[in-house]
Design a protein around this motif. Structure first.
Motif, PDB file in Angstrom:
ATOM      1  N   GLU A  65      41.422  52.880 -29.832  1.00 56.92           N
ATOM      2  CA  GLU A  65      42.744  53.022 -29.081  1.00 56.92           C
ATOM      3  C   GLU A  65      43.775  52.550 -30.252  1.00 56.92           C
ATOM      4  N   ASN A 116      37.421  51.411 -25.310  1.00 52.45           N
ATOM      5  CA  ASN A 116      38.410  52.529 -25.055  1.00 52.45           C
ATOM      6  C   ASN A 116      38.765  53.372 -26.275  1.00 52.45           C
ATOM      7  N   ARG A 139      38.362  56.213 -21.164  1.00 55.20           N
ATOM      8  CA  ARG A 139      39.132  55.194 -20.715  1.00 55.20           C
ATOM      9  C   ARG A 139      38.286  54.136 -19.678  1.00 55.20           C
TER      10      ARG A 139
END
Length: 198
Positions: A65, A116, A139
């Motif tokens: 991420e 993530n 997620r």
């Protein structure tokens, strides 16, 4: 165009003859939610017009991420998995696919918040090597924050049922109302009909 549909296109250009190979199509879910500390299966399937050969390979990479670069962390070739020895996935990857069934899925154990990000599944099946890799956004959420039954599925079923039935329900309601109204206007009894001036 034609190549995408699995048709081989040949041609000559500047003395060179070329063969445009058809594309492998990779299918993955767009997004999955995984509870912290649990195992996650990352589903990846593919289609190829070529017979699956021993030269077929699968590679998985990860883009954390907010990061711009991708890290290759798993490779499968000639019937053998080669999990990367790098952190963050050291000793946590298991091959969960079957190339003969066009399945290139993997499992990752003990998912953490640092996991993530976007996971990229890339399949090559020579000579079928033109591919748009599949991307899954993973997620990781707090443990026990996901319902036992996937909420999106429940919502989808409920919405699908409601939207599917609502036109039907409104038609039935209209017919019932119309029928009741017509009964009030016309009873079929000659005395009442005379009084009503029918």
């Amino acid at each position: 165009g034609e190549a995408e549909r699995g048709v081989e296109v040949t041609g000559k250009w500047g003395g060179w003859s070329w063969v445009q190979v058809s594309a492998v199509e990779v299918n993955t879910p767009e997004e999955i939610f995984v509870e912290n500390g649990t195992d996650a299966k990352l589903p990846c399937t593919f289609t190829s017009v070529e017979v699956i050969s021993s030269a077929a390979s699968v590679s998985w990479s990860f883009q954390p991420e907010g990061a711009a670069t991708r890290i290759s962390f798993f490779y499968y070739f000639n019937g053998k998995p080669y999990p990367g020895k790098d952190i963050p996935f050291k000793d946590r990857i298991t091959w969960a696919g079957d190339l003969n069934k066009k399945d290139a899925s993997i499992s990752i154990s003990n998912m953490q918040f640092r996991d993530n990000g976007t996971y990229i599944c890339d399949v090559k099946n020579p000579p079928d090597i033109v591919v748009k890799p599949g991307e899954i956004r993973v997620r990781v959420v707090e443990k026990d924050s996901l319902p036992a039954f996937p909420i999106a599925m429940v919502a989808g079923i409920v919405i699908g049922t409601v939207t599917g039935l609502s036109p039907l329900i409104s038609i039935v309601v209209c017919l019932v109302i119309r029928k009741n109204n017509s009964k009030k206007r016309y009873s079929g009894d000659p005395d009442i009909d005379a009084r009503l001036g029918m």
